[in-house]
Design an enzyme around this catalytic site. Structure first.
Site, PDB file in Angstrom:
ATOM      1  N   ASP A  88      -5.486   2.616   1.542  1.00 44.36           N
ATOM      2  CA  ASP A  88      -6.282   1.579   2.191  1.00 44.36           C
ATOM      3  C   ASP A  88      -6.537   1.876   3.660  1.00 44.36           C
ATOM      4  O   ASP A  88      -5.657   2.391   4.370  1.00 44.36           O
ATOM      5  CB  ASP A  88      -5.568   0.224   2.088  1.00 44.36           C
ATOM      6  CG  ASP A  88      -5.750  -0.431   0.735  1.00 44.36           C
ATOM      7  OD1 ASP A  88      -6.270   0.232  -0.183  1.00 44.36           O
ATOM      8  OD2 ASP A  88      -5.368  -1.603   0.589  1.00 44.36           O
TER       9      ASP A  88
ATOM     10  N   ASP B 281      -0.347  -3.355  -4.615  1.00 45.65           N
ATOM     11  CA  ASP B 281      -1.662  -3.507  -3.979  1.00 45.65           C
ATOM     12  C   ASP B 281      -2.400  -2.178  -4.045  1.00 45.65           C
ATOM     13  O   ASP B 281      -2.457  -1.549  -5.093  1.00 45.65           O
ATOM     14  CB  ASP B 281      -1.507  -4.027  -2.554  1.00 45.65           C
ATOM     15  CG  ASP B 281      -2.805  -4.626  -1.998  1.00 45.65           C
ATOM     16  OD1 ASP B 281      -3.777  -4.753  -2.761  1.00 45.65           O
ATOM     17  OD2 ASP B 281      -2.844  -4.954  -0.810  1.00 45.65           O
TER      18      ASP B 281
ATOM     19  N   ASP C 139       0.834  -1.202   0.000  1.00 47.64           N
ATOM     20  CA  ASP C 139       0.000   0.000   0.000  1.00 47.64           C
ATOM     21  C   ASP C 139       0.872   1.257   0.000  1.00 47.64           C
ATOM     22  O   ASP C 139       1.827   1.359   0.772  1.00 47.64           O
ATOM     23  CB  ASP C 139      -0.898   0.042   1.239  1.00 47.64           C
ATOM     24  CG  ASP C 139      -1.895  -1.100   1.273  1.00 47.64           C
ATOM     25  OD1 ASP C 139      -2.202  -1.644   0.193  1.00 47.64           O
ATOM     26  OD2 ASP C 139      -2.354  -1.448   2.373  1.00 47.64           O
TER      27      ASP C 139
ATOM     28  N   ARG D 118     -11.716  -0.368  -7.299  1.00 54.05           N
ATOM     29  CA  ARG D 118     -11.558   0.169  -5.942  1.00 54.05           C
ATOM     30  C   ARG D 118     -11.269   1.671  -5.959  1.00 54.05           C
ATOM     31  O   ARG D 118     -10.215   2.134  -5.551  1.00 54.05           O
ATOM     32  CB  ARG D 118     -10.457  -0.566  -5.172  1.00 54.05           C
ATOM     33  CG  ARG D 118     -10.702  -2.057  -5.045  1.00 54.05           C
ATOM     34  CD  ARG D 118      -9.668  -2.714  -4.151  1.00 54.05           C
ATOM     35  NE  ARG D 118      -9.882  -4.162  -4.054  1.00 54.05           N
ATOM     36  CZ  ARG D 118      -9.185  -4.982  -3.299  1.00 54.05           C
ATOM     37  NH1 ARG D 118      -8.200  -4.492  -2.538  1.00 54.05           N
ATOM     38  NH2 ARG D 118      -9.444  -6.266  -3.265  1.00 54.05           N
TER      39      ARG D 118
END
Length: 359
Positions: free
Chosen positions: A194, A190, A161, A243
């Protein structure tokens, strides 16, 4: 696709950067560009001020960032850390102390509070090195670039992340940052932004997220529903597979963002999440809003959005796209004041103001 034009930092910030000697500890003014003006949900729960009122320290390495955290009197002593240059694995070591808990290979903001990290001078780039916020509160991250953080391959950092938050995090404002990758999970990357495991009261504003398989999530699984109260405004999401964000439970306010080339899906509200989606501009994208890859429904309230060359898939068991004519299926009450730009102005406003290095 709109061209992004670089802007100089605010004059006051440049003056401060020139005045600060490398490594020096200075007296900070009561309010600076880094510590004033949080917006959205970061203004709730007591507000988010970062290190306002504390000392200002210059850091040109990751080790120096950790040393500044560890050199405080306590883990909650306010501090503003000005960062300039490239921060990478080669200059980021673990530092020990009673006011910190750091680790090599990642910028670790763990079990601390009242911290601002701001890029100054010629800029700050966290290269293949993530920023990890864990069991922390009242954190500001501003005017930095974080790029190419990997969870597999070499080197790895922060679980892949760019900025990751977890474990009882409260009140974080991330503003004028650029978060970027060079591919998706198969290339070792990734999420860019997040939040999981009870992270609340977060705002992401005037930032750029691009060239990634995953923009970011709220909740790591359908059972991780303790996160929420997130604001996303005046951000650019560009060349993102999905996302943008993924919401599992919780409440999100998503307004005045520019979405370009969402390749698979965009705002994915699921597992009971509630999203208020206002005056965004969606362009050259697919399935920009709905519940995707699950039968656990999420909800949305929509108004004032523009859908420019957006395609929609057919509904199915695990897919419930909101379009082609998105309608609200819930109402969301927002507790703070905000002003909406017209959606037609969003591409121009965001291109001028979003990302590191733009005031």
């Amino acid at each position: 696709m709109k061209r992004r034009v670089a802007r100089r930092l605010q004059a006051a910030l440049a003056t401060l950067a020139l005045a600060a000697a490398t490594g020096a500890v200075l007296s900070a003014p009561e309010a600076t560009a880094a510590t004033a003006g949080a917006t959205g949900y970061a203004t709730q729960n007591g507000g988010t001020t970062g290190g306002a009122g504390g000392q200002t320290v210059r850091a040109t390495t990751g080790t120096a960032i950790h040393a500044a955290l560890c050199g405080r009197a306590t883990s909650s002593t306010p501090i503003i850390i000005e960062v300039e240059g490239t921060i990478n694995h080669g200059n980021t070591s673990q530092v020990s102390g009673g006011s910190c808990s750091t680790a090599a290979g990642v910028i670790e903001l763990k079990q601390i509070s009242n911290v601002t990290i701001i890029g100054v001078g010629s800029g700050a780039v966290f290269d293949q090195l993530g920023i990890h916020i864990r069991a922390a509160s009242n954190i500001v991250v501003q005017n930095v670039t974080v790029r190419n953080v990997k969870k597999s391959g070499s080197p790895t950092s922060n679980g892949g992340d760019a900025i990751g938050m977890e474990s009882d995090v409260r009140n974080v404002w991330v503003d004028h940052v650029t978060l970027e990758a060079s591919g998706g999970e198969s290339e070792g990357f990734d999420g860019l932004f997040d939040m999981k495991d009870n992270t609340q009261y977060v705002t992401l504003s005037y930032s750029v997220l691009r060239n990634s398989g995953r923009g970011g999530l709220v909740g790591s699984s359908e059972s991780d529903l303790s996160n929420g109260f997130i604001t996303y405004h005046h951000n650019l999401y560009e060349n993102i597979d999905s996302r943008a964000p993924l919401l599992r439970g919780g409440t999100a306010h998503i307004y005045n963002n520019h979405y370009v080339s969402l390749n698979e899906s965009g705002i994915n509200s699921r597992a009971g999440a509630h999203a208020k989606v206002d005056n965004n501009y969606f362009e050259d994208s697919k399935d920009v809003l709905g519940t995707f890859y699950t039968d656990a429904a999420g909800y949305w309230q929509v108004s004032g959005n523009i859908f420019d060359n957006v395609t929609w898939s057919s509904p199915g068991t695990d897919n419930n796209p909101a379009g082609p004519n998105p309608q609200s299926n819930t109402t969301v009450s927002i507790p703070y004041a905000y002003t909406l730009d017209a959606a037609s102005c969003v591409p121009s406003v965001v291109s001028r103001t979003a990302g590191a290095g733009k005031g």
